[in-house]
Scaffold this motif. Structure first.
Motif, PDB file in Angstrom:
ATOM      1  N   VAL A 296     -57.948   4.449   8.193  1.00  0.00           N
ATOM      2  CA  VAL A 296     -57.877   5.784   8.790  1.00  0.00           C
ATOM      3  C   VAL A 296     -57.946   5.675  10.317  1.00  0.00           C
ATOM      4  CG1 VAL A 296     -59.135   7.969   9.042  1.00  0.00           C
ATOM      5  CG2 VAL A 296     -58.742   7.013   6.770  1.00  0.00           C
ATOM      6  N   ARG A 297     -58.848   4.834  10.824  1.00  0.00           N
ATOM      7  CA  ARG A 297     -58.967   4.665  12.279  1.00  0.00           C
ATOM      8  C   ARG A 297     -57.700   4.059  12.871  1.00  0.00           C
ATOM      9  NH1 ARG A 297     -63.870   1.726  14.563  1.00  0.00           N
ATOM     10  NH2 ARG A 297     -62.684   2.171  16.433  1.00  0.00           N
ATOM     11  N   LEU A 298     -57.092   3.098  12.165  1.00  0.00           N
ATOM     12  CA  LEU A 298     -55.851   2.484  12.634  1.00  0.00           C
ATOM     13  C   LEU A 298     -54.731   3.520  12.708  1.00  0.00           C
ATOM     14  CD1 LEU A 298     -54.154   0.008  13.408  1.00  0.00           C
ATOM     15  CD2 LEU A 298     -53.740  -0.335  10.963  1.00  0.00           C
ATOM     16  N   GLU A 299     -54.595   4.329  11.671  1.00  0.00           N
ATOM     17  CA  GLU A 299     -53.556   5.369  11.670  1.00  0.00           C
ATOM     18  C   GLU A 299     -53.776   6.347  12.819  1.00  0.00           C
ATOM     19  OE1 GLU A 299     -53.688   7.081   7.777  1.00  0.00           O
ATOM     20  OE2 GLU A 299     -52.739   5.343   6.826  1.00  0.00           O
TER      21      GLU A 299
ATOM     22  N   ALA B 240     -51.519   6.428  20.202  1.00  0.00           N
ATOM     23  CA  ALA B 240     -50.666   5.573  21.031  1.00  0.00           C
ATOM     24  C   ALA B 240     -49.247   6.136  21.089  1.00  0.00           C
ATOM     25  CB  ALA B 240     -50.652   4.149  20.504  1.00  0.00           C
ATOM     26  N   THR B 241     -48.749   6.602  19.961  1.00  0.00           N
ATOM     27  CA  THR B 241     -47.412   7.185  19.913  1.00  0.00           C
ATOM     28  C   THR B 241     -47.355   8.464  20.739  1.00  0.00           C
ATOM     29  OG1 THR B 241     -47.078   6.280  17.714  1.00  0.00           O
ATOM     30  CG2 THR B 241     -45.596   8.045  18.383  1.00  0.00           C
ATOM     31  N   LEU B 242     -48.379   9.285  20.637  1.00  0.00           N
ATOM     32  CA  LEU B 242     -48.445  10.520  21.409  1.00  0.00           C
ATOM     33  C   LEU B 242     -48.506  10.220  22.906  1.00  0.00           C
ATOM     34  CD1 LEU B 242     -48.667  13.607  21.340  1.00  0.00           C
ATOM     35  CD2 LEU B 242     -51.145  13.345  21.201  1.00  0.00           C
TER      36      LEU B 242
ATOM     37  N   ALA C  97     -69.706  -6.239  -7.369  1.00  0.00           N
ATOM     38  CA  ALA C  97     -69.161  -4.880  -7.462  1.00  0.00           C
ATOM     39  C   ALA C  97     -69.616  -4.048  -6.260  1.00  0.00           C
ATOM     40  CB  ALA C  97     -69.588  -4.228  -8.770  1.00  0.00           C
ATOM     41  N   ASP C  98     -70.859  -4.213  -5.874  1.00  0.00           N
ATOM     42  CA  ASP C  98     -71.366  -3.484  -4.707  1.00  0.00           C
ATOM     43  C   ASP C  98     -70.626  -3.933  -3.438  1.00  0.00           C
ATOM     44  OD1 ASP C  98     -73.151  -2.072  -6.234  1.00  0.00           O
ATOM     45  OD2 ASP C  98     -74.879  -3.349  -5.752  1.00  0.00           O
ATOM     46  N   ALA C  99     -70.444  -5.240  -3.329  1.00  0.00           N
ATOM     47  CA  ALA C  99     -69.727  -5.766  -2.162  1.00  0.00           C
ATOM     48  C   ALA C  99     -68.280  -5.268  -2.161  1.00  0.00           C
ATOM     49  CB  ALA C  99     -69.766  -7.285  -2.147  1.00  0.00           C
ATOM     50  N   ARG C 100     -67.648  -5.278  -3.325  1.00  0.00           N
ATOM     51  CA  ARG C 100     -66.278  -4.801  -3.426  1.00  0.00           C
ATOM     52  C   ARG C 100     -66.195  -3.324  -3.047  1.00  0.00           C
ATOM     53  NH1 ARG C 100     -64.598  -4.694  -8.939  1.00  0.00           N
ATOM     54  NH2 ARG C 100     -64.710  -2.469  -8.821  1.00  0.00           N
ATOM     55  N   GLN C 101     -67.117  -2.513  -3.531  1.00  0.00           N
ATOM     56  CA  GLN C 101     -67.127  -1.091  -3.187  1.00  0.00           C
ATOM     57  C   GLN C 101     -67.360  -0.896  -1.676  1.00  0.00           C
ATOM     58  OE1 GLN C 101     -70.096   0.635  -5.713  1.00  0.00           O
ATOM     59  NE2 GLN C 101     -68.708   0.797  -7.480  1.00  0.00           N
ATOM     60  N   PHE C 102     -68.297  -1.681  -1.129  1.00  0.00           N
ATOM     61  CA  PHE C 102     -68.559  -1.596   0.304  1.00  0.00           C
ATOM     62  C   PHE C 102     -67.312  -1.963   1.102  1.00  0.00           C
ATOM     63  CE2 PHE C 102     -69.549  -3.928   4.211  1.00  0.00           C
ATOM     64  CZ  PHE C 102     -70.135  -2.909   4.945  1.00  0.00           C
ATOM     65  N   LEU C 103     -66.663  -3.070   0.702  1.00  0.00           N
ATOM     66  CA  LEU C 103     -65.463  -3.511   1.417  1.00  0.00           C
ATOM     67  C   LEU C 103     -64.311  -2.510   1.263  1.00  0.00           C
ATOM     68  CD1 LEU C 103     -65.544  -7.346   0.754  1.00  0.00           C
ATOM     69  CD2 LEU C 103     -66.068  -6.151   2.889  1.00  0.00           C
ATOM     70  N   GLU C 104     -64.186  -1.914   0.093  1.00  0.00           N
ATOM     71  CA  GLU C 104     -63.138  -0.905  -0.098  1.00  0.00           C
ATOM     72  C   GLU C 104     -63.377   0.312   0.788  1.00  0.00           C
ATOM     73  OE1 GLU C 104     -63.181  -0.150  -4.298  1.00  0.00           O
ATOM     74  OE2 GLU C 104     -61.853  -1.830  -4.743  1.00  0.00           O
ATOM     75  N   ARG C 105     -64.648   0.768   0.869  1.00  0.00           N
ATOM     76  CA  ARG C 105     -64.969   1.904   1.745  1.00  0.00           C
ATOM     77  C   ARG C 105     -64.693   1.545   3.212  1.00  0.00           C
ATOM     78  NH1 ARG C 105     -69.625   2.334  -1.587  1.00  0.00           N
ATOM     79  NH2 ARG C 105     -70.818   1.305   0.052  1.00  0.00           N
ATOM     80  N   ARG C 106     -65.101   0.338   3.605  1.00  0.00           N
ATOM     81  CA  ARG C 106     -64.889  -0.112   4.981  1.00  0.00           C
ATOM     82  C   ARG C 106     -63.396  -0.236   5.290  1.00  0.00           C
ATOM     83  NH1 ARG C 106     -66.817   0.034   9.939  1.00  0.00           N
ATOM     84  NH2 ARG C 106     -66.413  -1.864  11.084  1.00  0.00           N
ATOM     85  N   LEU C 107     -62.640  -0.776   4.345  1.00  0.00           N
ATOM     86  CA  LEU C 107     -61.197  -0.920   4.515  1.00  0.00           C
ATOM     87  C   LEU C 107     -60.529   0.451   4.672  1.00  0.00           C
ATOM     88  CD1 LEU C 107     -58.804  -2.872   4.599  1.00  0.00           C
ATOM     89  CD2 LEU C 107     -58.669  -2.683   2.118  1.00  0.00           C
ATOM     90  N   GLU C 108     -60.927   1.402   3.859  1.00  0.00           N
ATOM     91  CA  GLU C 108     -60.371   2.761   3.964  1.00  0.00           C
ATOM     92  C   GLU C 108     -60.716   3.387   5.318  1.00  0.00           C
ATOM     93  OE1 GLU C 108     -58.177   5.986   3.150  1.00  0.00           O
ATOM     94  OE2 GLU C 108     -58.240   4.132   1.991  1.00  0.00           O
ATOM     95  N   PHE C 109     -61.969   3.212   5.759  1.00  0.00           N
ATOM     96  CA  PHE C 109     -62.397   3.734   7.057  1.00  0.00           C
ATOM     97  C   PHE C 109     -61.557   3.113   8.188  1.00  0.00           C
ATOM     98  CE2 PHE C 109     -65.087   3.051  10.833  1.00  0.00           C
ATOM     99  CZ  PHE C 109     -65.282   4.378  11.201  1.00  0.00           C
TER     100      PHE C 109
END
Length: 180
Positions: A41-44, A50-52, A26-38
């Motif tokens: 956001v960076r990709l967007e 790049a578009t600008l 569960a801790d790993a899943r939460q860590f990975l979810e936070r990292r994935l969200e981060f």
């Protein structure tokens, strides 16, 4: 009773291990979810930048070719399309120049278009008129007479112009100026 105590210890040990593994999962899943969200956001943000940048620099992706793995192979932009158009225009102009040179005899301008040109004909006619005027003037006056000098100068000027045109209009045969 000792068997019950031993079994209880084993059950508690197994439950404890499972709880610990579940908690770590569960801790790993939460860590990975936070990292994935981060990272999302960076990709967007990177895509927006790049578009600008592409918009500011007039770079527009017209066509993207991908290979079998789905990775980008080539990207055709508006700038590259402009370069391709310029290259195509250069190729066409070069082909036209080569065609004209081949029609005119490899740059020597011996084509019938040049020989039969109305401009060339009128220049030849004018040169003949000037030479006839010189001959007529010299028939009446001495070569040092002012009118004869003027006419001879005029004839020499026409001859010089004609010789200068020889580089451009090679087929024109100029009659040499006769001195009396």
């Amino acid at each position: 009773m000792s068997a019950k105590i031993a079994n209880a210890w084993v059950r508690e040990f197994i439950a404890s291990n499972m709880d610990r593994e579940f908690a770590s999962t569960a801790d790993a899943r939460q860590f990975l979810e936070r990292r994935l969200e981060f990272l999302r956001v960076r990709l967007e943000e990177s895509e927006r930048n790049a578009t600008l940048y592409a918009s500011n620099k007039d770079i527009v992706a017209l066509d993207i070719t991908r290979d079998a793995d789905g990775k980008t192979q080539t990207q055709r932009t508006l700038a590259s399309a402009k370069v391709e158009a310029l290259n195509q225009a250069l190729i066409e102009a070069t082909n036209q120049r080569i065609a004209v040179e081949s029609r005119t005899g490899s740059g020597s301008n011996n084509s019938s278009e040049v020989i039969d040109s109305p401009t060339i004909s009128s220049l030849r006619q004018r040169q003949g008129e000037v030479e006839a005027e010189l001959a007529k003037t010299l028939a009446y006056f001495e070569p040092e007479y002012p009118a004869a000098k003027h006419c001879r100068t005029n004839t020499m000027l026409w001859a010089a112009r004609s010789h200068a045109r020889n580089d451009v209009f090679a087929p024109i045969s100029l009659r040499p100026i006769r001195k009396r």
